[in-house]
Enzyme design. Structure first.
Site, mmCIF file in Angstrom:
data_model
loop_
_atom_site.group_PDB
_atom_site.id
_atom_site.type_symbol
_atom_site.label_atom_id
_atom_site.label_comp_id
_atom_site.label_asym_id
_atom_site.label_seq_id
_atom_site.Cartn_x
_atom_site.Cartn_y
_atom_site.Cartn_z
ATOM 1 N N TRP A 101 0.834 -1.214 0.000
ATOM 2 C CA TRP A 101 0.000 0.000 0.000
ATOM 3 C C TRP A 101 0.861 1.254 0.000
ATOM 4 O O TRP A 101 0.505 2.261 -0.627
ATOM 5 C CB TRP A 101 -0.976 -0.005 1.182
ATOM 6 C CG TRP A 101 -1.927 -1.154 1.097
ATOM 7 C CD1 TRP A 101 -1.983 -2.242 1.916
ATOM 8 C CD2 TRP A 101 -2.956 -1.358 0.113
ATOM 9 N NE1 TRP A 101 -2.975 -3.096 1.508
ATOM 10 C CE2 TRP A 101 -3.585 -2.592 0.406
ATOM 11 C CE3 TRP A 101 -3.408 -0.627 -0.992
ATOM 12 C CZ2 TRP A 101 -4.639 -3.098 -0.356
ATOM 13 C CZ3 TRP A 101 -4.460 -1.131 -1.746
ATOM 14 C CH2 TRP A 101 -5.057 -2.347 -1.435
ATOM 15 N N ASP A 169 -1.313 6.718 6.691
ATOM 16 C CA ASP A 169 -2.335 5.785 6.193
ATOM 17 C C ASP A 169 -2.560 4.786 7.319
ATOM 18 O O ASP A 169 -1.750 3.899 7.556
ATOM 19 C CB ASP A 169 -1.861 5.072 4.914
ATOM 20 C CG ASP A 169 -2.853 3.987 4.464
ATOM 21 O OD1 ASP A 169 -3.883 3.799 5.140
ATOM 22 O OD2 ASP A 169 -2.581 3.331 3.436
ATOM 23 N N LYS A 193 -11.365 -2.202 7.287
ATOM 24 C CA LYS A 193 -10.454 -3.087 8.001
ATOM 25 C C LYS A 193 -10.848 -3.194 9.477
ATOM 26 O O LYS A 193 -10.766 -4.253 10.055
ATOM 27 C CB LYS A 193 -9.006 -2.599 7.883
ATOM 28 C CG LYS A 193 -8.526 -2.380 6.448
ATOM 29 C CD LYS A 193 -8.213 -3.677 5.723
ATOM 30 C CE LYS A 193 -8.079 -3.542 4.219
ATOM 31 N NZ LYS A 193 -7.210 -2.499 3.728
HETATM 32 C C1 LIG Z 1 -6.775 -1.939 2.321
HETATM 33 C C2 LIG Z 1 -5.793 -0.856 2.425
HETATM 34 C C3 LIG Z 1 -5.793 0.241 1.550
HETATM 35 C C4 LIG Z 1 -6.749 0.344 0.386
HETATM 36 O O1 LIG Z 1 -8.015 0.672 0.810
HETATM 37 P P1 LIG Z 1 -9.231 0.890 -0.214
HETATM 38 O O2 LIG Z 1 -10.285 1.428 0.692
HETATM 39 O O3 LIG Z 1 -9.539 -0.447 -0.800
HETATM 40 O O4 LIG Z 1 -8.797 1.857 -1.244
HETATM 41 C C5 LIG Z 1 -4.870 1.243 1.747
HETATM 42 N N1 LIG Z 1 -3.968 1.175 2.736
HETATM 43 C C6 LIG Z 1 -3.922 0.134 3.593
HETATM 44 C C7 LIG Z 1 -2.897 0.110 4.675
HETATM 45 C C8 LIG Z 1 -4.825 -0.905 3.456
HETATM 46 O O5 LIG Z 1 -4.785 -1.954 4.304
#
Ligand SMILES: *Cc1c(COP(=O)(O)O)cnc(C)c1O
Length: 360
Positions: A101, A169, A193
């Site tokens: 990511w 993030d 998540k």
């Molecule tokens: C799943 C994830 C993403 C992507 O998220 P989306 O909502 O599918 O765009 C980005 N960063 C991390 C750390 C993730 O686990």
């Protein structure tokens, strides 16, 4: 209902009481005679939901509402990979690359402007968090990925970045640890998540940083300023996912806030990591630095790929779902987010013990 042991990486397990509350609100919201899916996002009844979600979130994170905005946006965390640089990358920005990511975040930043990858763990297949790096003086910001969902590493403490704003993030360990959140100038997280279904992304941003530095011209939907000025109601927000997040935040408060959540997460993860330490030849942890082991996504290999398939098949028969590692790395991954009950982790470690005995 007979709940499965849910180890999916995302979308992922939610508190069962939140599932029940959502079922009821989908059927008849607040006894209004309409579903939560059928009311206007400008209705008073929904306004209460979004306002409470904002204030509960800041209370949980111990951030003063005078200093931070909370936004509920669409587009997933992936849209934030572009929105962060679009709004804040004026000269150059620093990125620390700790997995799949982060690489995607870097890719979008490069489209926008000068992007410095000041540290990476790529050459060791992202098996640790790099902690030696020099932040570019006067960089617009430093971006980190707090938890690496696929590789299973996590920043247990976020770095000190001095005068350079920190962007996080936080998608896959959002509200899992009791951080000092005021270290960050912007935190974003896809809900799916740890706090809700797919469809809403939460952004927490320092008011002073947006007001002084963010882009004021350009595409309307891509500017934080637009969403701040309209309190996340510039366009139709993802109403149902926001409702689920609102209920999950109430659940977190009921658990005792982030102190209690963190203690519970440490306890759950330790049960699995203890087995890695007891049988290091059999349960081969993918993360090589112990302090970087994720509390959310536990990743490991068995001695052969055949044993890994057997493990996943036998686990499935015991109603343990989602244990297959991400296709980019293989192996086994148990995602044990906030709402994953201790009893599910205990069922998994009991099975791991038996599997070891029968297959070593
Ligand atoms: C799943 C994830 C993403 C992507 O998220 P989306 O909502 O599918 O765009 C980005 N960063 C991390 C750390 C993730 O686990």
């Amino acid at each position: 209902m007979n709940r499965a042991h849910n180890f999916y990486a995302g979308p992922a397990v939610l508190p069962f009481e939140v599932i029940e509350e959502t079922r009821d609100a989908v059927y008849d919201f607040n006894n209004l005679g309409v579903s939560i899916m059928e009311i206007s996002h400008r209705d008073k009844a929904f306004d209460v939901v979004i306002q409470e979600a904002q204030s509960d979130l800041l209370n949980i994170m111990k951030l003063p509402k005078e200093e931070y905005y909370v936004l509920f946006l669409g587009g997933g965390a992936s849209t934030q990979f572009a929105m962060v640089p679009y709004n804040f990358l004026l000269n150059e920005a620093d990125y620390i690359e700790t997995g799949y990511w982060s690489e995607r975040a870097v890719k979008e930043a490069k489209i926008t402007g000068k992007t410095n990858v000041i540290a990476t763990a790529k050459e060791t297949n992202f098996n640790h968090i790099p902690k030696n790096f020099n932040i570019t003086p006067n960089a617009d910001y430093v971006h980190i990925t707090s938890n690496n969902t696929i590789y299973g590493t996590e920043w247990k403490k976020w770095p000190e970045t001095g005068n350079v704003p920190l962007v996080v993030d936080h998608s896959s360990d959002f509200l899992a640890l009791n951080h000092n959140f005021s270290k960050a100038s912007l935190i974003y997280a896809g809900a799916q998540k740890n706090v809700g279904p797919a469809g809403v992304t939460i952004v927490i941003v320092k008011k002073s940083w947006v007001e002084e530095k963010s882009r004021k011209e350009g595409y309307t939907m891509l500017k934080y300023k637009t969403h701040i000025d309209k309190e996340s109601l510039y366009n139709t927000p993802p109403v149902l996912p926001i409702y689920v997040v609102h209920r999950t935040l109430k659940w977190i408060i009921k658990q005792g806030g982030l102190e209690a959540i963190e203690a519970n997460n440490i306890k759950k993860a330790s049960l699995i990591y203890d087995l890695f330490d007891a049988y290091p030849e059999f349960f081969v942890g993918a993360v090589k630095v112990k302090e970087d082991r994720s509390l959310m996504n536990v990743t490991w290999n068995l001695p052969t790929p055949e044993l890994e398939s057997k493990f996943i098949d036998e686990a499935k028969k015991l109603k343990m779902l989602g244990l297959k590692g991400h296709r980019a790395v293989g192996g086994i991954r148990a995602s044990i987010y906030n709402a994953c009950p201790l009893s599910s982790v205990e069922a998994l470690t009991k099975f791991m013990e038996e599997f070891h005995k029968n297959n070593k």
